[in-house]
Write a protein that holds these residues in place. Structure first.
Motif, PDB file in Angstrom:
ATOM      1  N   ARG A 260      28.807  43.711  33.615  1.00 30.93           N
ATOM      2  CA  ARG A 260      29.760  43.478  34.481  1.00 30.93           C
ATOM      3  C   ARG A 260      29.368  43.689  35.977  1.00 30.93           C
ATOM      4  NH1 ARG A 260      35.159  47.209  34.788  1.00 30.93           N
ATOM      5  NH2 ARG A 260      35.780  45.946  33.158  1.00 30.93           N
TER       6      ARG A 260
ATOM      7  N   CYS B   5      30.383  39.269  43.561  1.00 30.90           N
ATOM      8  CA  CYS B   5      29.247  40.198  42.741  1.00 30.90           C
ATOM      9  C   CYS B   5      28.207  40.424  43.750  1.00 30.90           C
ATOM     10  CB  CYS B   5      28.802  39.565  41.656  1.00 30.90           C
ATOM     11  SG  CYS B   5      29.844  39.135  40.289  1.00 30.90           S
TER      12      CYS B   5
ATOM     13  N   ASP C 147      35.347  41.334  32.921  1.00 32.82           N
ATOM     14  CA  ASP C 147      34.891  41.373  31.459  1.00 32.82           C
ATOM     15  C   ASP C 147      33.761  42.261  31.349  1.00 32.82           C
ATOM     16  OD1 ASP C 147      37.016  39.982  30.694  1.00 32.82           O
ATOM     17  OD2 ASP C 147      35.896  38.358  30.948  1.00 32.82           O
TER      18      ASP C 147
ATOM     19  N   ARG D 164      36.411  36.428  43.141  1.00 35.13           N
ATOM     20  CA  ARG D 164      35.389  37.066  42.180  1.00 35.13           C
ATOM     21  C   ARG D 164      33.796  37.214  42.994  1.00 35.13           C
ATOM     22  NH1 ARG D 164      36.440  34.790  36.932  1.00 35.13           N
ATOM     23  NH2 ARG D 164      35.190  33.106  37.638  1.00 35.13           N
TER      24      ARG D 164
ATOM     25  N   ASP E 161      34.238  31.910  43.443  1.00 32.49           N
ATOM     26  CA  ASP E 161      33.296  32.705  43.061  1.00 32.49           C
ATOM     27  C   ASP E 161      32.066  32.553  44.015  1.00 32.49           C
ATOM     28  OD1 ASP E 161      34.328  33.326  40.589  1.00 32.49           O
ATOM     29  OD2 ASP E 161      32.999  31.867  39.380  1.00 32.49           O
TER      30      ASP E 161
ATOM     31  N   ASP F 299      33.713  41.407  38.351  1.00 34.15           N
ATOM     32  CA  ASP F 299      34.223  40.831  37.174  1.00 34.15           C
ATOM     33  C   ASP F 299      35.011  41.678  36.510  1.00 34.15           C
ATOM     34  OD1 ASP F 299      32.365  38.640  37.307  1.00 34.15           O
ATOM     35  OD2 ASP F 299      30.648  39.651  36.669  1.00 34.15           O
TER      36      ASP F 299
END
Length: 258
Positions: A166, A122, A147, A120, A98, A145
């Motif tokens: 998300r 973001c 989900d 992952r 992450d 993400d």
């Protein structure tokens, strides 16, 4: 046996090559043998295996790996932060990474193999490859993400924020300079700008990959446009294929792409 033990250990200690060979078969387990990944990397011999126990392992800022190591994790092991991969090369497998506000992995040199990773991201790019690095990805998932969350509007010092939503990566893979990246049987999801961005004289080859679920654009070329893009046997469920009219100097597009 007791008489010969000390001289035998002395011979091992006096032979760096033999000692290094033995250490390659003795994994460093984190946190059992070293309390953090940072300390484990300081102790690791070239070619040694590092194993992360299940759970979250945070790194401060960017953690640089300048030794040839094989880093893997138990099921459920996760690194939070950015790993910078240096010129010694190695392998990273069976982990979730992450990002900590940057890329998940920054590969700046060497030959690296990345297997069965969940990168992952973001913020920036799940994987950033530069310099003269050569990277092979197999069976990885890159992007934001998966989900869906619930929008919650919060007021903080006059600003409106959203939580539980998300989040998407800007890019899946960025390749620049003279770097080369081969992506095999990987999934790229939840990406706002482009799944693959080529710059300068870089090259990328994608084989049997899937781009879907929130990927705005498949490919983009920035400054220098990139030297080569080759796409084979990929499933591309995209809003658009190219970001603009720029293309790499050479594009090889096989008929088996969907």
């Amino acid at each position: 046996m007791g008489v010969d033990a000390a001289p035998a250990l002395q011979r091992v200690a006096a032979s760096p090559d033999l000692l290094a060979l033995i250490m390659c078969w003795v994994p460093l387990i984190i946190p059992d043998d070293a309390s953090s990944l940072f300390l484990a990397l300081q102790r690791a011999a070239s070619g040694q295996r590092l194993l992360l126990r299940c759970g979250e392992h945070s790194v401060s800022g960017r953690l640089r790996i300048d030794r040839h190591v094989f880093l893997s994790g138990e099921e459920g092991a996760c690194i939070r932060g950015t790993l910078v991969l240096g010129a010694e090369g190695g392998e990273i497998s069976d982990l979730t990474v992450d990002d900590g506000g940057d890329c998940c992995l920054r590969c700046e040199g060497g030959d690296w193999t990345l297997r069965d990773l969940r990168l992952r991201c973001c913020h920036s790019a799940a994987l950033h490859v530069s310099g003269s690095a050569r990277v092979v990805l197999c069976g990885c998932t890159l992007g934001g993400d998966e989900d869906h969350g619930t929008a919650v509007m919060l007021s903080a010092y006059g600003s409106v924020q959203q939580t539980g939503m998300r989040k998407r990566a800007c890019y899946g893979v960025v390749v620049k300079d003279r770097a080369a990246c081969r992506v095999r049987e990987c999934a790229l999801t939840c990406i706002s700008e482009a799944a693959v961005l080529l710059l300068a004289r870089s090259q990328a080859v994608l084989e049997k990959c899937v781009m879907s679920e929130g990927v705005t654009c498949g490919f983009d070329s920035g400054r220098g446009r990139g030297r080569l893009l080759e796409v084979r046997g990929c499933a591309l469920e995209l809003e658009k294929l190219w970001g603009d009219m720029d293309r790499p100097r050479q594009v090889v597009w096989e008929d088996d792409n969907k």
